[in-house]
Scaffold this motif. Structure first.
Motif, PDB file in Angstrom:
ATOM      1  N   GLU A  97      -7.270  17.697   1.054  1.00  0.00           N
ATOM      2  CA  GLU A  97      -7.727  16.813  -0.036  1.00  0.00           C
ATOM      3  C   GLU A  97      -8.776  17.508  -0.887  1.00  0.00           C
ATOM      4  O   GLU A  97      -8.852  17.297  -2.077  1.00  0.00           O
ATOM      5  CB  GLU A  97      -8.293  15.512   0.556  1.00  0.00           C
ATOM      6  CG  GLU A  97      -8.957  14.584  -0.440  1.00  0.00           C
ATOM      7  CD  GLU A  97      -7.949  13.846  -1.324  1.00  0.00           C
ATOM      8  OE1 GLU A  97      -6.745  13.970  -1.101  1.00  0.00           O
ATOM      9  OE2 GLU A  97      -8.388  13.146  -2.252  1.00  0.00           O
ATOM     10  N   THR A 125      -9.180   4.426  -3.415  1.00  0.00           N
ATOM     11  CA  THR A 125      -7.725   4.628  -3.403  1.00  0.00           C
ATOM     12  C   THR A 125      -7.365   5.856  -2.576  1.00  0.00           C
ATOM     13  O   THR A 125      -6.422   5.849  -1.787  1.00  0.00           O
ATOM     14  CB  THR A 125      -7.220   4.831  -4.863  1.00  0.00           C
ATOM     15  OG1 THR A 125      -7.796   3.813  -5.664  1.00  0.00           O
ATOM     16  CG2 THR A 125      -5.724   4.791  -4.961  1.00  0.00           C
ATOM     17  N   ARG A 126      -8.155   6.933  -2.758  1.00  0.00           N
ATOM     18  CA  ARG A 126      -7.878   8.155  -1.984  1.00  0.00           C
ATOM     19  C   ARG A 126      -8.122   7.903  -0.495  1.00  0.00           C
ATOM     20  O   ARG A 126      -7.367   8.372   0.360  1.00  0.00           O
ATOM     21  CB  ARG A 126      -8.784   9.320  -2.436  1.00  0.00           C
ATOM     22  CG  ARG A 126      -8.517   9.897  -3.807  1.00  0.00           C
ATOM     23  CD  ARG A 126      -7.083  10.238  -4.059  1.00  0.00           C
ATOM     24  NE  ARG A 126      -6.540  11.245  -3.165  1.00  0.00           N
ATOM     25  CZ  ARG A 126      -5.231  11.452  -2.974  1.00  0.00           C
ATOM     26  NH1 ARG A 126      -4.342  10.726  -3.615  1.00  0.00           N
ATOM     27  NH2 ARG A 126      -4.809  12.383  -2.144  1.00  0.00           N
ATOM     28  N   ILE A 137      -7.866   5.106   1.171  1.00  0.00           N
ATOM     29  CA  ILE A 137      -6.763   4.298   1.736  1.00  0.00           C
ATOM     30  C   ILE A 137      -5.564   5.208   1.998  1.00  0.00           C
ATOM     31  O   ILE A 137      -4.969   5.199   3.075  1.00  0.00           O
ATOM     32  CB  ILE A 137      -6.395   3.132   0.788  1.00  0.00           C
ATOM     33  CG1 ILE A 137      -7.549   2.127   0.738  1.00  0.00           C
ATOM     34  CG2 ILE A 137      -5.099   2.444   1.222  1.00  0.00           C
ATOM     35  CD1 ILE A 137      -7.423   1.065  -0.334  1.00  0.00           C
ATOM     36  N   TYR A 138      -5.252   6.040   1.006  1.00  0.00           N
ATOM     37  CA  TYR A 138      -4.107   6.956   1.142  1.00  0.00           C
ATOM     38  C   TYR A 138      -4.297   7.880   2.357  1.00  0.00           C
ATOM     39  O   TYR A 138      -3.418   8.027   3.205  1.00  0.00           O
ATOM     40  CB  TYR A 138      -3.967   7.775  -0.156  1.00  0.00           C
ATOM     41  CG  TYR A 138      -2.924   8.853  -0.074  1.00  0.00           C
ATOM     42  CD1 TYR A 138      -1.576   8.535  -0.226  1.00  0.00           C
ATOM     43  CD2 TYR A 138      -3.278  10.179   0.178  1.00  0.00           C
ATOM     44  CE1 TYR A 138      -0.605   9.527  -0.139  1.00  0.00           C
ATOM     45  CE2 TYR A 138      -2.312  11.167   0.273  1.00  0.00           C
ATOM     46  CZ  TYR A 138      -0.978  10.832   0.113  1.00  0.00           C
ATOM     47  OH  TYR A 138      -0.015  11.811   0.212  1.00  0.00           O
ATOM     48  N   LEU A 139      -5.486   8.477   2.442  1.00  0.00           N
ATOM     49  CA  LEU A 139      -5.761   9.441   3.522  1.00  0.00           C
ATOM     50  C   LEU A 139      -5.717   8.757   4.883  1.00  0.00           C
ATOM     51  O   LEU A 139      -5.200   9.316   5.857  1.00  0.00           O
ATOM     52  CB  LEU A 139      -7.127  10.108   3.302  1.00  0.00           C
ATOM     53  CG  LEU A 139      -7.217  11.024   2.079  1.00  0.00           C
ATOM     54  CD1 LEU A 139      -8.665  11.376   1.784  1.00  0.00           C
ATOM     55  CD2 LEU A 139      -6.396  12.285   2.284  1.00  0.00           C
ATOM     56  N   SER A 140      -6.280   7.538   4.956  1.00  0.00           N
ATOM     57  CA  SER A 140      -6.382   6.859   6.254  1.00  0.00           C
ATOM     58  C   SER A 140      -5.005   6.571   6.849  1.00  0.00           C
ATOM     59  O   SER A 140      -4.864   6.421   8.048  1.00  0.00           O
ATOM     60  CB  SER A 140      -7.163   5.553   6.102  1.00  0.00           C
ATOM     61  OG  SER A 140      -6.397   4.639   5.335  1.00  0.00           O
ATOM     62  N   GLU A 141      -3.985   6.519   5.989  1.00  0.00           N
ATOM     63  CA  GLU A 141      -2.638   6.200   6.487  1.00  0.00           C
ATOM     64  C   GLU A 141      -1.803   7.441   6.784  1.00  0.00           C
ATOM     65  O   GLU A 141      -0.695   7.345   7.312  1.00  0.00           O
ATOM     66  CB  GLU A 141      -1.926   5.316   5.456  1.00  0.00           C
ATOM     67  CG  GLU A 141      -2.540   3.914   5.422  1.00  0.00           C
ATOM     68  CD  GLU A 141      -2.125   3.088   4.227  1.00  0.00           C
ATOM     69  OE1 GLU A 141      -1.348   3.587   3.386  1.00  0.00           O
ATOM     70  OE2 GLU A 141      -2.598   1.938   4.120  1.00  0.00           O
ATOM     71  N   LEU A 142      -2.311   8.605   6.432  1.00  0.00           N
ATOM     72  CA  LEU A 142      -1.532   9.835   6.660  1.00  0.00           C
ATOM     73  C   LEU A 142      -1.323  10.070   8.153  1.00  0.00           C
ATOM     74  O   LEU A 142      -2.272   9.952   8.930  1.00  0.00           O
ATOM     75  CB  LEU A 142      -2.285  11.050   6.094  1.00  0.00           C
ATOM     76  CG  LEU A 142      -2.322  11.261   4.593  1.00  0.00           C
ATOM     77  CD1 LEU A 142      -3.189  12.468   4.268  1.00  0.00           C
ATOM     78  CD2 LEU A 142      -0.910  11.463   4.050  1.00  0.00           C
ATOM     79  N   CYS A 189     -10.567   4.114   8.618  1.00  0.00           N
ATOM     80  CA  CYS A 189      -9.795   4.742   9.715  1.00  0.00           C
ATOM     81  C   CYS A 189     -10.157   4.172  11.086  1.00  0.00           C
ATOM     82  O   CYS A 189      -9.503   4.496  12.077  1.00  0.00           O
ATOM     83  CB  CYS A 189     -10.044   6.254   9.752  1.00  0.00           C
ATOM     84  SG  CYS A 189      -9.702   7.114   8.227  1.00  0.00           S
ATOM     85  N   ASN A 248      -3.398   9.445  11.330  1.00  0.00           N
ATOM     86  CA  ASN A 248      -3.224   8.092  11.853  1.00  0.00           C
ATOM     87  C   ASN A 248      -2.091   8.092  12.883  1.00  0.00           C
ATOM     88  O   ASN A 248      -0.949   8.419  12.559  1.00  0.00           O
ATOM     89  CB  ASN A 248      -2.874   7.161  10.671  1.00  0.00           C
ATOM     90  CG  ASN A 248      -2.816   5.723  11.080  1.00  0.00           C
ATOM     91  OD1 ASN A 248      -2.936   5.401  12.257  1.00  0.00           O
ATOM     92  ND2 ASN A 248      -2.633   4.871  10.105  1.00  0.00           N
TER      93      ASN A 248
END
Ligand code: SAM
Length: 221
Positions: free
Chosen positions: A130, A141-142, A144-149, A173, A220
């Motif tokens: 990132e 927004t970033r 949220i995106y990262l936490s779901e990777l 997370c 995740n």
């Protein structure tokens, strides 16, 4: 020919023989901050002319540099530390060279995220880089995106935002997610530790955090 040349992220020995030879041979070195780069160049007795090429002038200076490269100049691009183009200027010039048929060679070498990722002990077979998160707009927004990777991800962070970043990571997370904080890599006070987010906050919260930081966060499950 444009040579993209990584430079040390701390320890001055972390530069290749080829990098030093090319920095001596090229007609011009483009550097982010010429004062910073002079220290490295003086250490290796390199007296090639230096010109500044940084985030604030790269849009403006790229066409002129493409012209110089087309008239057979050999130019090296370096940044203050690590690999140009990795959270540093480089992309615009490299893209312009490719579009204009100029050969680009990037040497392998120092960059902060690779030793942090590998030393973290977190899975590094697949990962997401990132770099710096936006400070305000778009940060959530970033996150949220990262936490779901589902894979390990890597952040660059400044020391005075470390606690804020760890706190936000807990929010998105969960406190048990593993994180590695890699601080001052290759330098005298190098510190690399991996623990849960909640324990990492406890480790850093009453300390004045100094130096440069890479954060590596588990994916995740
Ligand atoms: N181009 C560089 C690279 O290849 O890694 C990155 C440049 S970016 C402007 C600077 C950030 O890289 C710092 O804020 C920090 O997050 C990271 N960094 C650079 N040197 C470091 C070091 N010695 N230890 C830990 N992180 C470092």
């Amino acid at each position: 020919m444009l040579y993209v040349i990584p430079t040390p992220i701390g320890n001055l020995e972390d530069i290749t023989f080829r990098a030093i030879r090319l920095l001596k041979e090229v007609d011009l070195i483009l550097a982010e901050d010429t004062r910073t780069s002079k220290k490295l160049l003086q250490h290796y007795e390199i007296d090639t002319p230096l010109k500044s090429h940084h985030a604030h002038n790269e849009h403006h200076s790229t066409p002129g540099l493409v012209n110089e490269l087309q008239s057979d100049s050999k130019i090296a691009l370096i940044s203050d530390a690590g690999t140009p183009g990795i959270s540093d200027p480089g992309f615009l010039l490299i893209r312009a060279c490719i579009e204009n048929g100029i050969k680009v060679e990037c040497l392998p070498g120092a960059t902060a995220f690779v030793p942090a990722l590998v030393a973290s002990g977190l899975p590094c077979d697949k990962f997401f880089f990132e770099g710096f998160l936006p400070h305000k707009k778009g940060r959530q927004t970033r996150l949220i995106y990262l936490s779901e990777l589902p894979v390990t991800f890597v952040l660059y962070e400044s020391p005075h935002r470390l606690i804020k970043c760890l706190t936000q990571l807990i929010e998105f997370c969960g406190e048990d997610r593993k994180v590695c904080v890699a601080r001052e890599l290759t330098k005298l006070h190098e510190e690399v530790s991996t623990d849960t987010l909640v324990n990492m906050i406890a480790h850093y919260k009453d300390r004045k955090v100094k130096g440069e930081i890479v954060m590596v966060v588990a994916g995740n499950k």
